[in-house]
Design a protein around this motif. Structure first.
Motif, PDB file in Angstrom:
ATOM      1  N   GLY A 374       0.780  -1.181   0.086  1.00 31.94           N
ATOM      2  CA  GLY A 374       0.013  -0.039  -0.086  1.00 31.94           C
ATOM      3  C   GLY A 374       0.888   1.348  -0.131  1.00 31.94           C
ATOM      4  O   GLY A 374       0.223   2.316  -0.154  1.00 31.94           O
ATOM      5  N   GLU A 375       2.086   1.127  -0.148  1.00 38.22           N
ATOM      6  CA  GLU A 375       2.915   2.440   0.091  1.00 38.22           C
ATOM      7  C   GLU A 375       2.934   2.857  -1.176  1.00 38.22           C
ATOM      8  O   GLU A 375       2.923   2.210  -2.351  1.00 38.22           O
ATOM      9  CB  GLU A 375       4.385   1.838   0.619  1.00 38.22           C
ATOM     10  N   GLU A 376       3.367   4.223  -1.459  1.00 38.67           N
ATOM     11  CA  GLU A 376       3.484   4.796  -2.575  1.00 38.67           C
ATOM     12  C   GLU A 376       4.761   4.771  -3.096  1.00 38.67           C
ATOM     13  O   GLU A 376       5.927   5.021  -2.534  1.00 38.67           O
ATOM     14  CB  GLU A 376       3.208   6.345  -2.514  1.00 38.67           C
ATOM     15  N   LEU A 377       5.088   4.141  -4.456  1.00 38.94           N
ATOM     16  CA  LEU A 377       6.323   3.900  -5.097  1.00 38.94           C
ATOM     17  C   LEU A 377       6.621   4.897  -5.962  1.00 38.94           C
ATOM     18  O   LEU A 377       5.549   5.280  -6.716  1.00 38.94           O
ATOM     19  CB  LEU A 377       6.266   2.523  -5.359  1.00 38.94           C
ATOM     20  N   HIS A 378       7.846   5.267  -6.333  1.00 41.52           N
ATOM     21  CA  HIS A 378       8.013   6.317  -7.567  1.00 41.52           C
ATOM     22  C   HIS A 378       8.635   5.526  -8.784  1.00 41.52           C
ATOM     23  O   HIS A 378       9.298   4.433  -8.667  1.00 41.52           O
ATOM     24  CB  HIS A 378       9.143   7.324  -7.078  1.00 41.52           C
ATOM     25  N   ALA A 379       8.111   6.070  -9.961  1.00 38.96           N
ATOM     26  CA  ALA A 379       8.671   5.423 -11.256  1.00 38.96           C
ATOM     27  C   ALA A 379       9.053   6.668 -12.110  1.00 38.96           C
ATOM     28  O   ALA A 379       8.778   7.870 -11.591  1.00 38.96           O
ATOM     29  CB  ALA A 379       7.359   4.593 -11.695  1.00 38.96           C
ATOM     30  N   THR A 380       9.796   6.139 -13.040  1.00 38.83           N
ATOM     31  CA  THR A 380      10.239   7.114 -14.080  1.00 38.83           C
ATOM     32  C   THR A 380      10.061   6.675 -15.282  1.00 38.83           C
ATOM     33  O   THR A 380      10.151   5.838 -15.892  1.00 38.83           O
ATOM     34  CB  THR A 380      12.047   7.294 -14.044  1.00 38.83           C
ATOM     35  N   VAL A 381       9.251   7.793 -16.395  1.00 44.46           N
ATOM     36  CA  VAL A 381       9.124   7.499 -17.649  1.00 44.46           C
ATOM     37  C   VAL A 381      10.470   7.440 -18.464  1.00 44.46           C
ATOM     38  O   VAL A 381      11.230   8.334 -18.406  1.00 44.46           O
ATOM     39  CB  VAL A 381       8.127   8.880 -18.051  1.00 44.46           C
ATOM     40  N   GLN A 382      10.772   6.318 -19.130  1.00 46.71           N
ATOM     41  CA  GLN A 382      11.708   5.839 -19.937  1.00 46.71           C
ATOM     42  C   GLN A 382      11.324   5.926 -21.469  1.00 46.71           C
ATOM     43  O   GLN A 382      12.330   6.647 -22.126  1.00 46.71           O
ATOM     44  CB  GLN A 382      12.185   4.472 -19.746  1.00 46.71           C
ATOM     45  N   ARG A 383      10.235   5.867 -21.903  1.00 46.75           N
ATOM     46  CA  ARG A 383      10.203   5.770 -23.393  1.00 46.75           C
ATOM     47  C   ARG A 383       8.817   5.846 -23.499  1.00 46.75           C
ATOM     48  O   ARG A 383       7.898   5.133 -22.879  1.00 46.75           O
ATOM     49  CB  ARG A 383      10.670   4.489 -23.990  1.00 46.75           C
ATOM     50  N   ILE A 384       8.380   6.881 -24.589  1.00 55.99           N
ATOM     51  CA  ILE A 384       7.025   6.980 -25.096  1.00 55.99           C
ATOM     52  C   ILE A 384       7.158   6.819 -26.573  1.00 55.99           C
ATOM     53  O   ILE A 384       7.820   7.321 -27.238  1.00 55.99           O
ATOM     54  CB  ILE A 384       6.562   8.455 -24.988  1.00 55.99           C
ATOM     55  N   ALA A 385       6.371   5.516 -27.039  1.00 53.09           N
ATOM     56  CA  ALA A 385       6.328   5.127 -28.360  1.00 53.09           C
ATOM     57  C   ALA A 385       4.997   5.114 -29.026  1.00 53.09           C
ATOM     58  O   ALA A 385       4.013   5.084 -28.222  1.00 53.09           O
ATOM     59  CB  ALA A 385       6.699   3.764 -28.245  1.00 53.09           C
TER      60      ALA A 385
END
Length: 518
Positions: A374-385
C-alpha cells in the motif's frame, strides 16, 4: 288517619288492625331460661363468628377522602391528555414542517489544498519484451544434442555470454535484432554482416570498417578473438579446408620453384649466346602464370580456414541484457523448437495513453504507483512510443472514428501510445510481489508549489471584461436575504474540480464561503 309510630331499632312495627295477642296466664309456669349457646349460632359455629360482608358496615367516600380522589383523577387525566397531544399534529403544523426552505445561495468553503493536474493510467509490471528464443539447430553439422551450459531461470544473459551448448559448440549471445539465417565468412556482404561487426565493436574488438558491409580479414580476426575468450575454437572450414590450404601452399612453393627454374634456363641460354630464346622466355611466362594461379588458390584456401560464424552458434537479441524466464530443455535433450524464453533483465511498467495525454509527458517525468504493502512508490518515464499504425487517410489526415481515448468509444488499442516506465529501486520481495500485476499509475504533469487557496470550479465566473471573479458570502441571514459580494480573483492551476485563486481581498481566506449556485 292513624299514624304508625316507628319503634326503636329492633322493634317490629305493629299493625293497629291486627288483633291483640292473648294475655299471659298467671297460673302457667314460667318458661325456662334460654340457653345462650343454643340461641347464639356464632358460638356454635366458629366459621360463622365473622359476620358476612353484606352485614358489615360500609365505608363511604366523603369529606377529605372524596376531595383527594377527585384531584388524583383530574391529574391523571391531564397527564394523559398532554401525552396524547404529543402525537397529534395539526394540518397547519404539518404544512409548516414540510414547506421548502426559503431560497438562498448554495455555498462551498474556500480550502487550502495542493492542486495537481495528473494523468491516470493502468500499467503492467513485467519484464519487458518477453520472447521465445529460437536457435538454427538445423544449420549445424552434428546432431543437435544439448551438451551443456543450460541456464537457470533468472539467469541474466549479457553480450558475449553462452546461452547454450549444442553438440559441443557454443551458442554465443550478441546484441542485434536481425536473427541469424546463414553462415557468415570472409568475403560475404549484407546487413547481417553489419550487425555482426557492430556487435563485435560493442564488445571492444576491431572488426573492420563499421561503415562497410564486407566480412573481411579484420572481422574474421575479431570473431576468432571472441571464440578464444569464450573458451572454444572458432569455427572454420574443417579438415578439408586445412588440407586444401596445405595443397595450396605446396602449389605456391612448386610454382615459385618453376618460375626460378625457367628464369635460370632463360639466363643460361642468353649467356650461352643462343640466338633464339623464345622457348625459354615462354617457359618463364608460363611459370609466372602458374604461380599467380597458385597464389590465388592459396588466398582462397586461407579464407577457408579463417574464423566464420555459423547461424547455429549465435543468438542475436535486442535490448541486452536479458533475463531467462523459462527453460524447456535439459542436458541430453535433442534441441527442437524454442529452448527458453527471455525478457528484459530489468522490471518495467508498461502502460498505454491517448495521444493527447502522451503529448503532455516527456522522458524522465516522475510517476507514482502503489506498492504491494500500500506504500506509494516512484517510477520514471523511460520511453514514449507512438503506435505502429496510425490509421491515416490517403491525404495524411486522421480518419474519422478515432478519438482521444477519454470520451465515449475511446481509442482502439492500435491508436494508443505505449509508455514504458522504470519502477525505481525495489527490494527482491517487492519485485516478486509486483511482477505480473496491474497497477494504477499517477503521472503529475503540473502542480502548485504547496497548498494554495482553492475553490470549486463552479464558484468561478467571468466578468464583462473577461476577469475572473467569485461571489463571497458576507452574511447568510435567513437565506433569501443573504448578503454577498463579488470579488475579483486571479485563477491559477485547475484540477480535480478545483481551481487555484489569488486575491488581495483579506476576507477571502480558508473557511470563507463562496457561492456555487442558487
Amino acid at each position: 288517619m292513624a299514624l304508625q309510630r316507628r319503634g326503636r331499632r329492633g322493634d317490629v312495627a305493629r299493625d293497629p288492625a291486627a288483633p291483640d295477642p292473648p294475655a299471659p296466664d298467671p297460673a302457667a309456669p314460667d318458661p325456662p331460661a334460654p340457653d345462650p349457646a343454643a340461641q347464639d349460632p356464632v358460638a356454635q359455629d366458629p366459621v360463622a363468628q365473622d359476620p358476612p360482608a353484606a352485614q358489615r358496615p360500609r365505608r363511604t367516600w366523603s369529606g377529605t377522602r372524596l376531595v383527594v380522589l377527585v384531584t388524583a383523577v383530574a391529574v391523571v387525566s391531564l397527564l394523559a391528555g398532554v401525552a396524547v397531544m404529543q402525537f397529534v399534529v395539526s394540518p397547519a403544523e404539518i404544512a409548516a414542517r414540510t414547506a421548502p426552505p426559503e431560497p438562498g445561495p448554495v455555498t462551498a468553503p474556500v480550502e487550502e489544498r495542493v492542486i495537481e493536474n495528473t494523468i491516470v493510467a493502468r500499467g503492467e509490471v513485467t519484464y519487458a519484451d518477453a520472447i521465445d528464443v529460437t536457435i538454427d539447430a538445423a544449420a549445424g553439422e552434428e546432431r543437435p544434442v544439448v551438451t551443456g551450459h543450460v541456464p537457470e531461470i533468472g539467469t541474466v544473459l549479457k553480450p558475449g555470454n553462452i546461452a547454450l551448448e549444442v553438440a559441443g559448440r557454443p551458442v554465443i549471445v550478441l546484441p542485434g535484432t536481425l536473427p541469424a539465417y546463414r553462415m557468415l565468412s570472409v568475403g560475404m556482404r549484407g546487413p547481417d554482416v553489419v550487425q555482426l561487426k557492430d556487435a563485435l565493436g560493442a564488445l571492444g574488438y576491431a572488426a573492420g570498417d563499421p561503415g562497410s558491409d564486407l566480412f573481411d580479414y579484420d572481422t574474421a580476426a575479431a570473431l576468432g578473438a571472441l571464440y578464444e575468450q569464450t573458451g572454444y575454437e572458432a569455427a572454420d572450414g574443417g579438415s578439408e579446408a586445412r588440407l586444401a590450404l596445405r595443397d595450396a601452399e605446396r602449389a605456391v612453393r612448386d610454382a615459385n620453384t618453376a618460375v626460378a627454374q625457367a628464369q635460370a634456363d632463360l639466363k643460361d641460354a642468353s649467356d650461352g649466346g643462343a640466338r633464339n630464346v623464345i622457348g625459354e622466355q615462354a617457359a618463364v611466362n608460363s611459370a609466372w602464370v602458374e604461380l599467380t594461379d597458385a597464389q590465388e588458390s592459396l588466398v582462397t584456401a586461407q579464407e577457408g580456414v579463417l574464423p566464420r560464424l555459423p547461424s547455429s552458434e549465435v543468438l542475436f537479441l535486442g535490448d541486452l541484457p536479458r533475463r531467462v524466464d523459462d527453460v524447456s530443455v535439459a542436458r541430453g535433450d535433442i534441441l527442437s523448437g524454442s529452448p527458453m524464453s527471455v525478457s528484459g533483465a530489468a522490471l518495467t511498467i508498461i502502460g498505454s495513453l491517448s495521444k493527447q495525454d502522451a503529448e503532455l509527458l516527456s522522458e524522465g517525468d516522475e510517476a507514482f504507483y502503489p506498492g504491494p504493502g500500500g506504500e506509494e512508490l516512484h517510477a520514471t518515464v523511460q520511453r514514449i512510443a507512438a503506435p505502429a499504425s496510425r490509421g491515416e487517410s490517403e491525404d495524411g489526415s486522421q480518419e474519422e472514428g478515432a478519438s482521444d481515448g477519454n470520451g465515449g468509444g475511446g481509442q482502439s488499442g492500435g491508436d494508443r501510445y505505449t509508455v514504458t516506465l522504470s519502477p525505481g529501486d525495489l527490494t527482491s520481495e517487492q519485485i516478486e510481489a509486483l511482477r505480473g500485476t496491474n497497477v494504477r499509475l499517477r503521472l503529475p504533469i503540473a502542480s502548485t508549489d504547496g497548498e494554495v487557496l482553492a475553490v470549486p470550479l463552479a464558484a468561478l465566473s467571468a466578468g464583462s471584461g473577461g476577469e475572473n471573479r467569485v461571489e463571497l458570502l458576507i452574511d447568510a441571514k435567513n437565506g433569501a436575504d443573504a448578503e454577498t459580494e463579488i470579488v475579483e480573483v486571479e485563477a491559477g492551476l485547475a484540477a480535480d474540480g478545483y481551481v487555484e485563486i489569488i486575491s488581495e481581498e483579506p476576507r477571502l481566506v480558508a473557511g470563507a464561503k463562496v457561492v456555487v449556485g442558487r
